[in-house]
Motif scaffolding. Structure first.
Motif, PDB file in Angstrom:
ATOM      1  N   GLU A  48      17.487   0.658  -4.738  1.00  0.00           N
ATOM      2  CA  GLU A  48      16.998  -0.636  -3.636  1.00  0.00           C
ATOM      3  C   GLU A  48      15.518  -0.076  -3.370  1.00  0.00           C
ATOM      4  OE1 GLU A  48      19.499  -0.360  -0.576  1.00  0.00           O
ATOM      5  OE2 GLU A  48      20.910  -1.679  -1.432  1.00  0.00           O
ATOM      6  N   PHE A  49      14.575  -1.122  -3.438  1.00  0.00           N
ATOM      7  CA  PHE A  49      13.347  -0.791  -3.293  1.00  0.00           C
ATOM      8  C   PHE A  49      12.613  -1.404  -2.019  1.00  0.00           C
ATOM      9  CE2 PHE A  49       8.935  -2.747  -4.362  1.00  0.00           C
ATOM     10  CZ  PHE A  49       8.295  -1.886  -4.521  1.00  0.00           C
ATOM     11  N   ASP A  50      11.921  -0.562  -1.432  1.00  0.00           N
ATOM     12  CA  ASP A  50      11.143  -1.050  -0.268  1.00  0.00           C
ATOM     13  C   ASP A  50       9.657  -1.612  -0.539  1.00  0.00           C
ATOM     14  OD1 ASP A  50      10.337  -1.619   2.486  1.00  0.00           O
ATOM     15  OD2 ASP A  50      10.182   0.396   2.990  1.00  0.00           O
ATOM     16  N   THR A  62       6.299   0.152   1.516  1.00  0.00           N
ATOM     17  CA  THR A  62       5.998   1.281   1.495  1.00  0.00           C
ATOM     18  C   THR A  62       5.223   1.771   0.233  1.00  0.00           C
ATOM     19  OG1 THR A  62       8.137   2.161   0.945  1.00  0.00           O
ATOM     20  CG2 THR A  62       7.383   2.305   3.300  1.00  0.00           C
ATOM     21  N   CYS A  63       5.618   1.047  -0.866  1.00  0.00           N
ATOM     22  CA  CYS A  63       5.084   1.471  -2.355  1.00  0.00           C
ATOM     23  C   CYS A  63       3.701   1.440  -2.325  1.00  0.00           C
ATOM     24  CB  CYS A  63       5.738   0.600  -3.187  1.00  0.00           C
ATOM     25  SG  CYS A  63       5.280   0.556  -4.676  1.00  0.00           S
ATOM     26  N   ASN A  64       3.054   2.397  -3.105  1.00  0.00           N
ATOM     27  CA  ASN A  64       1.601   2.049  -3.376  1.00  0.00           C
ATOM     28  C   ASN A  64       1.214   1.941  -4.504  1.00  0.00           C
ATOM     29  OD1 ASN A  64       2.089   4.797  -4.483  1.00  0.00           O
ATOM     30  ND2 ASN A  64       0.712   5.719  -2.909  1.00  0.00           N
ATOM     31  N   TYR A  65       2.291   1.476  -5.505  1.00  0.00           N
ATOM     32  CA  TYR A  65       2.013   1.205  -6.827  1.00  0.00           C
ATOM     33  C   TYR A  65       1.259   2.185  -7.774  1.00  0.00           C
ATOM     34  CZ  TYR A  65       3.279  -3.166  -5.160  1.00  0.00           C
ATOM     35  OH  TYR A  65       4.108  -4.245  -4.263  1.00  0.00           O
ATOM     36  N   CYS A  66       1.912   3.623  -7.374  1.00  0.00           N
ATOM     37  CA  CYS A  66       1.305   4.670  -8.364  1.00  0.00           C
ATOM     38  C   CYS A  66       1.916   4.645  -9.617  1.00  0.00           C
ATOM     39  CB  CYS A  66       1.650   6.053  -7.530  1.00  0.00           C
ATOM     40  SG  CYS A  66       3.250   6.353  -7.581  1.00  0.00           S
ATOM     41  N   MET A  67       2.818   4.107 -10.098  1.00  0.00           N
ATOM     42  CA  MET A  67       3.453   3.822 -11.204  1.00  0.00           C
ATOM     43  C   MET A  67       4.011   5.201 -11.756  1.00  0.00           C
ATOM     44  SD  MET A  67       0.222   1.917 -12.858  1.00  0.00           S
ATOM     45  CE  MET A  67       0.924   1.232 -14.423  1.00  0.00           C
ATOM     46  N   LEU A  68       4.541   5.944 -10.818  1.00  0.00           N
ATOM     47  CA  LEU A  68       5.233   7.077 -11.343  1.00  0.00           C
ATOM     48  C   LEU A  68       6.474   6.944 -11.844  1.00  0.00           C
ATOM     49  CD1 LEU A  68       4.475  10.071 -11.560  1.00  0.00           C
ATOM     50  CD2 LEU A  68       5.396  10.604  -9.544  1.00  0.00           C
ATOM     51  N   CYS A  69       7.275   5.881 -10.792  1.00  0.00           N
ATOM     52  CA  CYS A  69       8.500   5.722 -11.170  1.00  0.00           C
ATOM     53  C   CYS A  69       8.756   5.003 -12.625  1.00  0.00           C
ATOM     54  CB  CYS A  69       9.280   4.817 -10.190  1.00  0.00           C
ATOM     55  SG  CYS A  69       8.185   3.322  -9.726  1.00  0.00           S
ATOM     56  N   MET A  70       7.817   4.123 -12.842  1.00  0.00           N
ATOM     57  CA  MET A  70       7.628   3.383 -14.192  1.00  0.00           C
ATOM     58  C   MET A  70       7.734   4.629 -15.189  1.00  0.00           C
ATOM     59  SD  MET A  70       5.218   0.428 -15.537  1.00  0.00           S
ATOM     60  CE  MET A  70       4.160   1.117 -16.766  1.00  0.00           C
ATOM     61  N   ILE A  91       2.859  -5.967  -8.582  1.00  0.00           N
ATOM     62  CA  ILE A  91       4.332  -6.456  -8.966  1.00  0.00           C
ATOM     63  C   ILE A  91       5.055  -5.155  -9.170  1.00  0.00           C
ATOM     64  CG2 ILE A  91       5.759  -7.736 -10.360  1.00  0.00           C
ATOM     65  CD1 ILE A  91       3.367  -9.738 -10.915  1.00  0.00           C
ATOM     66  N   TRP A  92       6.243  -5.173  -8.417  1.00  0.00           N
ATOM     67  CA  TRP A  92       7.105  -4.055  -9.008  1.00  0.00           C
ATOM     68  C   TRP A  92       8.477  -4.888  -9.372  1.00  0.00           C
ATOM     69  CZ3 TRP A  92      12.041  -1.950  -8.215  1.00  0.00           C
ATOM     70  CH2 TRP A  92      12.253  -0.691  -8.422  1.00  0.00           C
ATOM     71  N   ALA A  93       8.766  -4.318 -10.616  1.00  0.00           N
ATOM     72  CA  ALA A  93      10.243  -5.344 -11.095  1.00  0.00           C
ATOM     73  C   ALA A  93      11.176  -4.087 -11.679  1.00  0.00           C
ATOM     74  CB  ALA A  93       9.731  -6.093 -12.107  1.00  0.00           C
ATOM     75  N   VAL A 105      11.084  11.052  -7.759  1.00  0.00           N
ATOM     76  CA  VAL A 105       9.616  11.201  -8.181  1.00  0.00           C
ATOM     77  C   VAL A 105       8.899  10.520  -7.106  1.00  0.00           C
ATOM     78  CG1 VAL A 105       9.793  11.861 -10.400  1.00  0.00           C
ATOM     79  CG2 VAL A 105       9.612   9.475  -9.532  1.00  0.00           C
ATOM     80  N   CYS A 106       9.584   9.538  -6.542  1.00  0.00           N
ATOM     81  CA  CYS A 106       8.589   8.419  -5.518  1.00  0.00           C
ATOM     82  C   CYS A 106       8.152   9.433  -4.427  1.00  0.00           C
ATOM     83  CB  CYS A 106       9.484   7.299  -5.139  1.00  0.00           C
ATOM     84  SG  CYS A 106       8.395   6.253  -4.064  1.00  0.00           S
ATOM     85  N   ALA A 107       6.882   9.656  -4.082  1.00  0.00           N
ATOM     86  CA  ALA A 107       6.439  10.080  -3.033  1.00  0.00           C
ATOM     87  C   ALA A 107       6.452   9.538  -1.727  1.00  0.00           C
ATOM     88  CB  ALA A 107       4.958  10.804  -3.512  1.00  0.00           C
ATOM     89  N   LYS A 108       6.420   8.175  -1.729  1.00  0.00           N
ATOM     90  CA  LYS A 108       6.315   7.359  -0.740  1.00  0.00           C
ATOM     91  C   LYS A 108       7.682   7.003  -0.300  1.00  0.00           C
ATOM     92  CE  LYS A 108       2.195   6.185  -0.112  1.00  0.00           C
ATOM     93  NZ  LYS A 108       1.566   6.498   1.108  1.00  0.00           N
ATOM     94  N   LYS A 109       8.857   7.549  -0.830  1.00  0.00           N
ATOM     95  CA  LYS A 109      10.160   7.096  -0.540  1.00  0.00           C
ATOM     96  C   LYS A 109      10.438   5.829  -0.490  1.00  0.00           C
ATOM     97  CE  LYS A 109      11.274  11.544   1.273  1.00  0.00           C
ATOM     98  NZ  LYS A 109      10.727  12.314   0.164  1.00  0.00           N
ATOM     99  N   SER A 110      10.009   4.963  -1.384  1.00  0.00           N
ATOM    100  CA  SER A 110      10.270   3.529  -1.357  1.00  0.00           C
ATOM    101  C   SER A 110      11.468   3.019  -2.003  1.00  0.00           C
ATOM    102  CB  SER A 110       9.041   2.956  -2.282  1.00  0.00           C
ATOM    103  OG  SER A 110       7.668   3.162  -1.672  1.00  0.00           O
ATOM    104  N   LEU A 111      11.890   3.999  -2.742  1.00  0.00           N
ATOM    105  CA  LEU A 111      13.165   3.811  -3.712  1.00  0.00           C
ATOM    106  C   LEU A 111      14.512   4.620  -2.936  1.00  0.00           C
ATOM    107  CD1 LEU A 111      11.725   3.932  -7.096  1.00  0.00           C
ATOM    108  CD2 LEU A 111      12.390   2.065  -5.984  1.00  0.00           C
ATOM    109  N   THR A 112      15.634   3.752  -3.080  1.00  0.00           N
ATOM    110  CA  THR A 112      16.510   4.442  -2.491  1.00  0.00           C
ATOM    111  C   THR A 112      17.746   4.154  -3.491  1.00  0.00           C
ATOM    112  OG1 THR A 112      16.996   2.700  -0.930  1.00  0.00           O
ATOM    113  CG2 THR A 112      16.683   4.975   0.076  1.00  0.00           C
TER     114      THR A 112
HETATM  115  S1  SF4 Z   1       6.744   5.861  -7.531  1.00  0.00           S
HETATM  116 FE1  SF4 Z   1       7.413   4.983  -5.521  1.00  0.00          FE
HETATM  117  S2  SF4 Z   1       5.297   4.433  -4.550  1.00  0.00           S
HETATM  118 FE2  SF4 Z   1       5.009   4.802  -6.860  1.00  0.00          FE
HETATM  119  S3  SF4 Z   1       5.234   2.746  -7.872  1.00  0.00           S
HETATM  120 FE3  SF4 Z   1       7.278   3.708  -7.743  1.00  0.00          FE
HETATM  121  S4  SF4 Z   1       8.137   2.995  -6.202  1.00  0.00           S
HETATM  122 FE4  SF4 Z   1       6.151   2.734  -5.891  1.00  0.00          FE
END
Ligand code: SF4
Ligand code: SF4
Lengths: 145, 361
Positions: A42-44, A47-55, A71-73, A88-95
């Motif tokens: 699940e994505f919030d 809070t996401c700052n689009y750092c692209m680390l998750c990708m 865009i986050w998909a 890895v998400c530092a912003k805790k946007s993902l659960t």
């Molecule tokens: S790692 Fe977290 S903050 Fe960075 S793009 Fe992914 S969801 Fe967003």
């Protein structure tokens, strides 16, 4: 050589006659999943700052992030539920929710071009732009959830 | 007499997986068996060249759905050896506990499949009912029933609290008691003794000659067990390999049944000996890229598995190869099938506990 008169299954079989069944009447009775079970990502979007680390770290390449277009998909059908993106998400946007969302496996494209299992968020909106997972019609049997 | 060739598999009622044997028969007797593998080859060895080494662990886990924990663990242990990482003590103990739980799971699954193959569907259901409790333990502690994804290079991702561990032990010991009753059926039922006893006898010399591994070798009287080399904290556990001497199909069933009890005992010892407390370190983060090569041996439920990993200092490994226990046991299976009756072939094949997904990767 075993004694041919011994019937070791008989007590068990008699007990089974009076005991409760070991199985559940799925799909009418659904066992809740355990705490910490890995279901769906699940994505919030707030809070996401689009750092692209998750990708970059997703081993299945299920996540696509575009920093320019905000865009986050995610492709739920590609996700293997490994939990790496959540870690890895530092912003805790993902659960990781413990329930698995029903994901449709038919190859139909929805009325607005959404693909099965594809979810996409745009920064301007607070909700999923195309909640394709829920929007796609259920095909093949009643979905229990 | 005229010879007949009967194809056995890739789809056969007793086989959960696509094993292929061409049986050359004379009347009902099997003269020769020619195995073919490759039906579910997935090309892991090519894949490793383009998947990063940190991500490859998730792929390796998926080699097999039954020993998925052990595959993940073997991969991580290999990389840790190359990169000289010492994993935290609690993480090592947790790995050992999960590994033993997955051994119980695998043996219960196999006992069920075996019972189904010799026509005892009832027993199959009982074994799988018990296995379900193990899968629940896995779901509670790792988050996944089949694919656990808790192994990372440098440690494990999840902890089990001490109360949880104690509860698991109680549950497992209770399961052990339940299993005793089922084991009694395997041990005393006359039809099982008739169907399996004296069938597919592999003598100790033959077992050595064809290099059997795991329960297959132990059923023929060879006291081999890779856990005895003491890696991965097994040196801190008191452990006697389970050995039977008859070498027939029944002995292989008995070895696996006794190993379930043994695994429960190992888990008890591990919970006793592991450091207690909350919030202990579970992971040592790997730094840089691996460089070097290593062989890792582990005792999987089916026997010894061997991983060869070669890293060249980049993000991708140069070579990754898993020699799985089934692959090592196929020569023994062929040897046993030769000369037996056609009706015994399914039992013999099943008692080596074939895992074709592992073998073909
Ligand atoms: S790692 Fe977290 S903050 Fe960075 S793009 Fe992914 S969801 Fe967003
Ligand atoms: S759980 Fe794993 S596979 Fe799924 S999106 Fe996250 S990193 Fe990718």
């Amino acid at each position: 050589m075993a004694n041919p008169l011994r019937l070791p299954m008989v007590p068990r079989a008699l007990r089974n006659l009076v005991s409760k069944p070991a199985t559940r009447r799925y799909p009418y009775e659904i066992r809740p999943r355990f705490e910490g079970a890995r279901g769906t990502i699940e994505f919030d979007v707030d809070t996401c700052n689009y750092c692209m680390l998750c990708m970059r770290r997703c081993p299945a390449a299920a996540i696509t992030v575009s920093r320019e277009d905000r865009i986050w998909a995610i492709e739920h059908l590609t996700c293997i539920g490994c939990n790496v993106c959540v870690e890895v998400c530092a912003k805790k946007s993902l659960t990781m929710s413990k329930e698995s969302k029903p994901v449709h496996t038919h190859a139909e494209v929805g009325p607005h071009g959404e693909r099965p299992g594809h979810e996409e968020w745009h920064k301007e909106e607070t909700q999923a732009a195309e909640p394709a997972v829920q929007a796609a019609p259920a095909v093949g049997g009643a979905s229990p959830v | 007499m005229k010879r007949t060739v009967v194809p056995f598999g890739p789809q056969h009622p007793v086989l959960p997986e696509p094993l292929v044997l061409d049986l050359i028969l004379e009347d009902e007797k099997v003269l020769d068996a020619i195995p073919t593998i490759g039906y579910i080859h997935r090309g892991l060895e090519m894949m490793v060249e383009r998947v990063e080494y940190t991500e490859m662990g998730f792929v390796v886990e998926r080699i097999c759905g039954i020993c998925s924990f052990m595959h993940g663990m073997g991969y991580c242990v290999s990389l840790e050896t190359i990169m000289n990482i010492e994993i935290p003590e609690r993480a090592a103990w947790l790995r050992l506990i999960w590994a033993e739980i997955s051994r119980i799971q695998s043996h219960l699954l196999w006992l069920g499949l075996g019972a189904d193959a010799f026509g005892f569907e009832n027993l199959f259901m009982h074994c799988w009912r018990m296995r379900e409790q193990i899968l629940d333990i896995f779901e509670k502690t790792t988050g996944g029933r089949i694919i656990h994804s808790v192994n990372r290079i440098g440690g494990v991702k999840r902890d089990m609290s001490d109360t949880e561990l104690a509860a698991i032990l109680v549950q497992l010991q209770d399961l052990g008691k339940q299993f005793k009753k089922t084991a009694n059926v395997f041990g005393t039922d006359p039809s099982i003794a008739h169907r399996l006893g004296g069938v597919g006898v592999l003598s100790m010399e033959d077992a050595r000659a064809v290099d059997c591994v795991g329960p297959m070798a132990r059923a023929s009287g060879i006291a081999t067990d890779t856990r005895l080399i003491g890696a991965n904290y097994y040196d801190r556990i008191e452990l006697e390999p389970v050995v039977e001497t008859a070498g027939d199909c029944l002995a292989r069933v008995v070895v696996r049944m006794r190993e379930i009890d043994q695994s429960i005992d190992i888990i008890r010892q591990a919970i006793d000996k592991m450091p207690k407390g909350e919030g202990m370190p579970l992971e040592t983060k790997p730094r840089g890229n691996p460089m070097g090569e290593v062989f890792t041996r582990l005792e999987q439920p089916r026997g010894e598995v061997l991983y060869y990993v070669k890293a060249n200092g980049t993000k991708n490994l140069e070579r990754f190869r898993a020699r799985t226990p089934t692959f090592a046991n196929i020569p023994a299976m062929i040897k046993l099938v030769k000369g037996c009756e056609l009706a015994d072939v399914p039992n013999i094949i099943l008692t080596i506990d074939p895992c074709i997904s592992c073998t073909e990767r």
